[in-house]
Motif scaffolding. Sequence first.
Motif, PDB file in Angstrom:
ATOM      1  N   THR A 230       0.982  -1.256  -0.098  1.00  8.42           N
ATOM      2  CA  THR A 230       0.164  -0.032  -0.069  1.00  8.42           C
ATOM      3  C   THR A 230       0.628   1.105  -0.157  1.00  8.42           C
ATOM      4  O   THR A 230       0.579   2.315  -0.812  1.00  8.42           O
ATOM      5  CB  THR A 230      -0.990  -0.179   1.363  1.00  8.42           C
ATOM      6  OG1 THR A 230      -1.610  -0.975   1.266  1.00  8.42           O
ATOM      7  CG2 THR A 230      -1.876   1.120   1.212  1.00  8.42           C
ATOM      8  N   THR A 233       2.359   1.729  -3.437  1.00  8.84           N
ATOM      9  CA  THR A 233       1.102   2.040  -4.227  1.00  8.84           C
ATOM     10  C   THR A 233       1.158   3.464  -4.239  1.00  8.84           C
ATOM     11  O   THR A 233       0.618   4.343  -5.194  1.00  8.84           O
ATOM     12  CB  THR A 233       0.070   1.296  -4.470  1.00  8.84           C
ATOM     13  OG1 THR A 233       0.288  -0.143  -4.484  1.00  8.84           O
ATOM     14  CG2 THR A 233      -1.094   1.850  -5.175  1.00  8.84           C
ATOM     15  N   THR A 236       3.801   5.466  -6.124  1.00  8.38           N
ATOM     16  CA  THR A 236       3.612   5.356  -7.613  1.00  8.38           C
ATOM     17  C   THR A 236       2.540   6.180  -8.080  1.00  8.38           C
ATOM     18  O   THR A 236       2.509   6.517  -9.282  1.00  8.38           O
ATOM     19  CB  THR A 236       3.559   4.095  -8.097  1.00  8.38           C
ATOM     20  OG1 THR A 236       2.519   3.044  -7.603  1.00  8.38           O
ATOM     21  CG2 THR A 236       4.994   3.211  -7.871  1.00  8.38           C
ATOM     22  N   SER A 237       1.588   6.128  -7.359  1.00  5.06           N
ATOM     23  CA  SER A 237       0.173   6.919  -7.711  1.00  5.06           C
ATOM     24  C   SER A 237       0.183   8.248  -7.700  1.00  5.06           C
ATOM     25  O   SER A 237      -0.373   9.261  -8.041  1.00  5.06           O
ATOM     26  CB  SER A 237      -0.983   6.181  -6.982  1.00  5.06           C
ATOM     27  OG  SER A 237      -1.003   6.698  -5.677  1.00  5.06           O
TER      28      SER A 237
END
Length: 529
Positions: A230, A233, A236-237
């Motif tokens: 998490t 992520t 990267t987001s």
Amino acid sequence: MKNRILAMLLALALVVLCVPAMAEETVTYTVALDGEIVAMDPAFSYDFTTNLVTNQICESVLTYDENDQLVPMLASSWEQVDDVTYVYTIRDDVNFSDGTPMTVDDVVFSVARHLDPDLGSYLSGLLYAVESIEATGEWEMTIKLAEPNASFMYVLGTAAGYVISKANTEAQGDLFGTPEGTIVGTGPFVLDSWRSGQDITLVPNENYWDASFEPAVDEIVFQIIPEDITRITALTSGEADLATVLPTDLVPMLEASPNVDVEYVDSMGVLYLSFNCAMPPFDEVAVRQAIYCAIDFAEIQETIIMDAGMPASILPNSEALYGPAAEEWVAYAETVPTYDYDVERAQELLATSSVPDGFSMTLVTNEDSTRYNVCLAIQEDLKAIGIDCEIVKVSSEEHTNYQYGGVVDADGYREYGMLIGGWGADWADVSANLEPLYAGRNACAGGTNAALYDNEEVNALIDAQAAVTDPSERNALIFQALDIIGEEVPYIIVTYPIRPVATSTSFTKPLTTPSWVWNMRFNDVAPVA
């Protein structure tokens, strides 16, 4: 016609005037933490998670520059007057975040409180040699040591030197350091909110004493994201802008992302496996040696640690801490005992112990996936010599509590047989690993010696080297201590870490050096134009 046009223009003007102005977008810098902080208190700012927060709120008497050199911060100057006396001239132009002036009494209070045994400061061990701390002038603090200590000069560049408001801290009482309390420091940011287990929000300090500070962000939000995937992520987001605790196996995902830069920072620390030397059967040298030989650390390095660390020996320090007489360290490193992977030798060693057929034990780790994978490999290898290893995975906050002796059983033992933990040198000197991990005085509740190792001869040698300034003479004493440590193996050094730090390409990077745990600050972080 002319009047009609005039009326239309007037109506249009009124419409424009009635349209509300567009609100400026809040600029938020988001930091992904791997767990909850221990406390909003410099006394417990001794890990990679808690320090990222307190570094923004508090400042220290001394600090480290971009070259990791010790420089003044809240002191304007300092000097070592003799072997045991340090004098600090305190700045007279500093305000706390509540607008009140910082005084020398605040500085003395902030440093001296680490010595209060009722507080249980994680940094008390750094100040063990202190005999007195007092104000010796309106803007002067003097610290006297009970005996010479070669590394004391560095101490006030750590959280042990962070200054907080005496009045606010005393007024808060038991609430200080908790989500219900308030911390007042001198740093460029102040605490706005803290939702335990969720997030911590800081905003710029409107009373910051350094007029050159021009914040480019409206808030810093620390999101607590214990799950590795998490956290990755979120980076990267673009939902997170910085993370310093990254699982090795997931770093390639970050390196492939156009939103993230990954920088590898040299480490002055170790990843270790500590034995609870106060608990049978780990109080037996043969058991510890057998476990060392039963684990394939070369395989662990190649398949799990990979580029996140360098292969380790029994030495509690990599070449980064060899110091001015480095050639002596190079020669000594070739003589140290080795415990290569050898199941037959492990079985022979265990046969000489009180548990020749093996036993059951616990191994404590946190939620970091790299550490957990190391534990799984250890668990599998130990089966070959009859040792049943139960892995106990706890949160980052709980792990810190285990590591510093906050969790004990009914008999007073720390509640683990072995613990995998990390240690980062507080400064670029071998004593910064040797003393916290191996000195017997730190083998206590709240102590940094997770192995509870207490050898009188080693203690004496550690104390002796601390009082010596000649590098070769000092090394000779350290090598004598390491000879004993190498035979008794209270710790297994798993690797010398190289830490990946991930930052968003949307913001400028904060300064990151090997001493970043004390000096990573977000004063200059700004959106990339």
